[in-house]
Write a protein that holds these residues in place. Structure first.
Motif, PDB file in Angstrom:
ATOM      1  N   GLU A 129       0.223   2.899   9.575  1.00 12.75           N
ATOM      2  CA  GLU A 129      -0.615   3.296   8.459  1.00 12.75           C
ATOM      3  C   GLU A 129      -0.035   4.536   7.808  1.00 12.75           C
ATOM      4  OE1 GLU A 129      -4.594   3.776   9.815  1.00 12.75           O
ATOM      5  OE2 GLU A 129      -5.004   1.610   9.846  1.00 12.75           O
ATOM      6  N   VAL A 130      -0.047   4.543   6.484  1.00  4.32           N
ATOM      7  CA  VAL A 130       0.504   5.650   5.707  1.00  4.32           C
ATOM      8  C   VAL A 130      -0.603   6.169   4.801  1.00  4.32           C
ATOM      9  CG1 VAL A 130       2.269   6.375   4.079  1.00  4.32           C
ATOM     10  CG2 VAL A 130       2.786   4.582   5.754  1.00  4.32           C
ATOM     11  N   TYR A 131      -0.948   7.431   4.953  1.00  3.08           N
ATOM     12  CA  TYR A 131      -1.990   8.046   4.133  1.00  3.08           C
ATOM     13  C   TYR A 131      -1.355   8.734   2.927  1.00  3.08           C
ATOM     14  CZ  TYR A 131      -5.233   7.254   7.962  1.00  3.08           C
ATOM     15  OH  TYR A 131      -6.018   6.652   8.921  1.00  3.08           O
ATOM     16  N   PRO A 132      -2.059   8.763   1.823  1.00  3.58           N
ATOM     17  CA  PRO A 132      -1.518   9.437   0.632  1.00  3.58           C
ATOM     18  C   PRO A 132      -1.305  10.929   0.905  1.00  3.58           C
ATOM     19  CG  PRO A 132      -3.412   8.075   0.052  1.00  3.58           C
ATOM     20  CD  PRO A 132      -3.371   8.151   1.548  1.00  3.58           C
ATOM     21  N   MET A 133      -0.065  11.306   1.129  1.00  2.00           N
ATOM     22  CA  MET A 133       0.264  12.717   1.372  1.00  2.00           C
ATOM     23  C   MET A 133       1.626  12.991   0.769  1.00  2.00           C
ATOM     24  SD  MET A 133       1.285  12.653   5.411  1.00  2.00           S
ATOM     25  CE  MET A 133      -0.297  12.047   5.907  1.00  2.00           C
ATOM     26  N   TYR A 134       1.900  14.212   0.595  1.00  8.20           N
ATOM     27  CA  TYR A 134       3.144  14.596  -0.072  1.00  8.20           C
ATOM     28  C   TYR A 134       4.005  15.517   0.791  1.00  8.20           C
ATOM     29  CZ  TYR A 134       0.186  13.015  -3.862  1.00  8.20           C
ATOM     30  OH  TYR A 134      -0.651  12.275  -4.639  1.00  8.20           O
ATOM     31  N   SER A 135       3.569  15.817   1.997  1.00  7.62           N
ATOM     32  CA  SER A 135       4.334  16.707   2.860  1.00  7.62           C
ATOM     33  C   SER A 135       5.493  15.986   3.528  1.00  7.62           C
ATOM     34  CB  SER A 135       3.416  17.306   3.939  1.00  7.62           C
ATOM     35  OG  SER A 135       2.818  16.260   4.707  1.00  7.62           O
ATOM     36  N   LEU A 136       5.349  14.662   3.779  1.00 10.09           N
ATOM     37  CA  LEU A 136       6.407  13.887   4.413  1.00 10.09           C
ATOM     38  C   LEU A 136       6.941  12.864   3.432  1.00 10.09           C
ATOM     39  CD1 LEU A 136       4.851  13.188   7.943  1.00 10.09           C
ATOM     40  CD2 LEU A 136       6.562  14.910   7.349  1.00 10.09           C
TER      41      LEU A 136
ATOM     42  N   ILE B 208       6.263  -9.534   6.310  1.00  6.23           N
ATOM     43  CA  ILE B 208       5.799  -8.150   6.275  1.00  6.23           C
ATOM     44  C   ILE B 208       4.715  -8.078   5.209  1.00  6.23           C
ATOM     45  CG2 ILE B 208       6.408  -5.746   5.834  1.00  6.23           C
ATOM     46  CD1 ILE B 208       9.256  -6.389   6.651  1.00  6.23           C
ATOM     47  N   LYS B 209       3.576  -7.546   5.566  1.00  5.73           N
ATOM     48  CA  LYS B 209       2.462  -7.424   4.639  1.00  5.73           C
ATOM     49  C   LYS B 209       2.096  -5.955   4.467  1.00  5.73           C
ATOM     50  CE  LYS B 209       0.300 -11.957   5.241  1.00  5.73           C
ATOM     51  NZ  LYS B 209      -0.964 -12.685   5.538  1.00  5.73           N
ATOM     52  N   ILE B 210       2.063  -5.530   3.229  1.00  3.38           N
ATOM     53  CA  ILE B 210       1.655  -4.170   2.873  1.00  3.38           C
ATOM     54  C   ILE B 210       0.343  -4.287   2.094  1.00  3.38           C
ATOM     55  CG2 ILE B 210       2.287  -2.071   1.642  1.00  3.38           C
ATOM     56  CD1 ILE B 210       5.203  -2.831   1.988  1.00  3.38           C
ATOM     57  N   THR B 211      -0.699  -3.681   2.614  1.00  2.72           N
ATOM     58  CA  THR B 211      -2.030  -3.800   1.999  1.00  2.72           C
ATOM     59  C   THR B 211      -2.591  -2.411   1.722  1.00  2.72           C
ATOM     60  OG1 THR B 211      -3.098  -3.902   4.169  1.00  2.72           O
ATOM     61  CG2 THR B 211      -2.483  -5.995   3.157  1.00  2.72           C
ATOM     62  N   PHE B 212      -3.275  -2.301   0.608  1.00  3.03           N
ATOM     63  CA  PHE B 212      -3.974  -1.074   0.260  1.00  3.03           C
ATOM     64  C   PHE B 212      -5.031  -1.407  -0.782  1.00  3.03           C
ATOM     65  CE2 PHE B 212      -0.006  -1.452  -2.058  1.00  3.03           C
ATOM     66  CZ  PHE B 212      -0.386  -1.337  -3.379  1.00  3.03           C
TER      67      PHE B 212
ATOM     68  N   ALA C  25      -5.874   4.436   4.050  1.00  2.42           N
ATOM     69  CA  ALA C  25      -4.434   4.411   4.263  1.00  2.42           C
ATOM     70  C   ALA C  25      -3.816   3.127   3.723  1.00  2.42           C
ATOM     71  CB  ALA C  25      -4.126   4.548   5.746  1.00  2.42           C
ATOM     72  N   LEU C  26      -2.524   3.202   3.475  1.00  4.87           N
ATOM     73  CA  LEU C  26      -1.719   2.031   3.171  1.00  4.87           C
ATOM     74  C   LEU C  26      -1.232   1.452   4.496  1.00  4.87           C
ATOM     75  CD1 LEU C  26       1.001   1.602   0.489  1.00  4.87           C
ATOM     76  CD2 LEU C  26       1.667   1.362   2.877  1.00  4.87           C
ATOM     77  N   SER C  27      -1.428   0.156   4.712  1.00  7.42           N
ATOM     78  CA  SER C  27      -1.091  -0.481   5.982  1.00  7.42           C
ATOM     79  C   SER C  27       0.156  -1.338   5.827  1.00  7.42           C
ATOM     80  CB  SER C  27      -2.260  -1.338   6.475  1.00  7.42           C
ATOM     81  OG  SER C  27      -1.918  -2.032   7.653  1.00  7.42           O
ATOM     82  N   ILE C  28       1.099  -1.166   6.753  1.00  2.04           N
ATOM     83  CA  ILE C  28       2.327  -1.961   6.787  1.00  2.04           C
ATOM     84  C   ILE C  28       2.358  -2.708   8.120  1.00  2.04           C
ATOM     85  CG2 ILE C  28       4.841  -1.948   6.627  1.00  2.04           C
ATOM     86  CD1 ILE C  28       4.662   0.730   5.222  1.00  2.04           C
ATOM     87  N   CYS C  29       2.343  -4.025   8.065  1.00  2.00           N
ATOM     88  CA  CYS C  29       2.341  -4.865   9.273  1.00  2.00           C
ATOM     89  C   CYS C  29       3.456  -5.892   9.174  1.00  2.00           C
ATOM     90  CB  CYS C  29       1.005  -5.579   9.453  1.00  2.00           C
ATOM     91  SG  CYS C  29      -0.382  -4.491   9.845  1.00  2.00           S
TER      92      CYS C  29
END
Length: 477
Positions: free
Chosen positions: A102-109, A128-132, A70-74
């Motif tokens: 956490e954001v997972y690679p998806m296309y429904s949302l 704000i830190k975005i890590t992937f 997942a992509l993490s946003i903190c």
């Protein structure tokens, strides 16, 4: 190839994930409105979800079982706070809390739906830190008959709001891990060149080990002879041997060869492991091989010493070294004092004096006459007192180091050079050790140096010389 791949990948990430990014604009890339913060985060999430469709490289998500990581946003913010700049009052809790999603690679949302429950606390926000993680394979090594490496790019996008100045600076960093690819298959290329390179590296390692062994043996023999000479001089002549004579028994070139062989052996072993994909320590390998190569080429100067006119550089460096070290120690204290003063006083008003490291680099450039006018010009005139102090500070530093200290340093070298040159023209002065060896009638080519362990020219010369001195003193008395 490794460095090029990492640098170009970082540039690609800037264009893929940073909204409206322009090359060379990272220093001024920032956001100033709350809506812009959400827009940039939304843009990053969207581009991360469309990575496979957007990128022109072979970038992919990191696998986590059957799915992707997942992509993490903190966001980090102060635990509690009430800030009223108009009334010049505030109440703040210095403890830092973190809120992550956490954001997972998806296309429904859509990314807007994912950010509905993520509220940014701008008044208390620190960052704000975005890590992937993005994986890639460097395929260009195949053209050079070398197996490709697999890369793990740990991308970190930071919205820095520590200053709370109304400007949130956006930074993208990438930590790279180079790993061995798991399953690979290369067709249409032969591994013969790799094996020949590894075989050549093994030959280099064997040669360096042989050289290392012989030089260590010679150094040990010299130290043993030095101890024996010192012992007998103290016993029969009744005086201590000076360090200058002791060092004559230890060949400094052998020490240099030992160091260079050690570095070359370690670097060659790491290089073999890199080529066979056992390790990926490119930086450590390059440091060992680069330093070892430097020492090898410095050792070539030794052979110039066999020519009298070319030997003057070596003699000058050796004779001037003690005085140069003492001079640098004294000048270094003055240099450090100027660094600390400039860092403390001029740091808030000049970018080149912002940190102690940049101050040292700036002053060293001034000594060499580089970037002198911009250093004077870029001083901010917000405080007249500090501006006047900066002029006195810079003029005294330039005058002291360029016109006095640097001139004295050059004088030390030139005086030593003139002394060595005169000695070569009038004859080199013999040291106590050389005078001692001159007494020996049996020269090295006479063949009587080592008839047995008890019959040694060095010891006989020492004993005979001491006896002659005692007889001479007795006759004079």
């Amino acid at each position: 190839m490794v460095v090029t791949f990492k640098e170009e990948s970082l540039m690609a990430f800037n264009h893929l994930f940073l909204k409206d990014y322009v090359d060379g604009g990272m220093d001024t890339y920032a956001v100033y409105r709350q809506a812009d913060v959400y827009d940039h985060i939304d843009y990053i999430i969207t581009q991360y979800g469309l990575l496979h469709n957007n990128t022109v490289g072979n970038h992919a998500y990191e696998k986590n079982g059957s799915g992707y990581t997942a992509l993490s946003i903190c966001q980090e913010f102060y635990r509690n706070g009430a800030i009223y700049p108009g009334n010049e009052t505030f109440e703040i809790d210095a403890h830092v809390d973190a809120d992550c999603i956490e954001v997972y690679p998806m296309y429904s949302l859509t990314s807007r739906d994912l950010l509905q429950n993520f509220e940014v606390h701008f008044k208390r926000l620190i960052c704000i830190k975005i890590t992937f993680v993005i994986k890639a394979i460097n395929l260009q090594t195949v053209r050079h008959r070398e197996l490709p490496d697999c890369y793990d790019f740990n991308v970190i996008i930071t919205f820095n709001n520590q200053a709370h100045s109304g400007r949130i600076k956006v930074e993208l960093e990438s930590d790279v891990e180079i790993n061995e690819c798991r399953d690979w298959k290369v067709t249409g290329a032969s591994a013969k060149q790799i094996y020949l390179t590894v075989l050549f590296d093994c030959l280099i390692v064997i040669t360096c080990i042989t050289s290392f062994t012989l030089c260590v043996r010679s150094v040990i023999k010299g130290i043993l002879l030095m101890l024996e000479y010192t012992k007998h001089c103290s016993k029969h002549c009744g005086k201590d041997t000076p360090w200058s004579d002791k060092l004559e028994f230890v060949n400094g070139w052998y020490i240099l060869i030992i160091v260079s062989d050690t570095l070359t052996i370690i670097g060659s072993i790491l290089k073999i492991e890199i080529q066979t994909k056992i390790l990926t320590s490119y930086n450590v390998c390059s440091i060992f091989l680069g330093t070892g190569t430097m020492f090898v080429w410095i050792g070539v100067i030794r052979y110039m010493g066999y020519f009298r006119k070319y030997n003057i550089l070596i003699l000058t460096l050796r004779a001037a070294f003690p005085n140069v070290i003492r001079f640098i120690c004294c000048a270094g204290i003055i240099y450090l004092s100027y660094c600390l003063c400039g860092w403390i006083v001029l740091g808030p008003y000049h970018e080149k004096f912002r940190t102690l490291n940049t101050v040292s680099e700036c002053l060293f450039s001034l000594i060499n006459g580089d970037d002198m006018f911009p250093t004077f010009k870029n001083m901010k005139q917000k405080s007249s007192l500090v501006w006047i102090f900066s002029r006195v500070y810079l003029y005294t530093f330039v005058s002291l180091f360029i016109y006095m200290i640097l001139s004295l340093f050059i004088t030390i070298i030139t005086d030593t050079y003139d002394t060595i040159k005169q000695q070569q023209q009038s004859g080199v002065l013999m040291s106590e050790l050389q005078k001692f060896l001159a007494v020996c009638k049996d020269l090295p080519n006479s063949g009587v140096f080592r008839l047995d362990k008890s019959n040694n020219c060095i010891l006989n010369c020492c004993i005979n010389r001491c006896r002659e001195q005692q007889e001479r003193l007795t006759s004079e008395a």
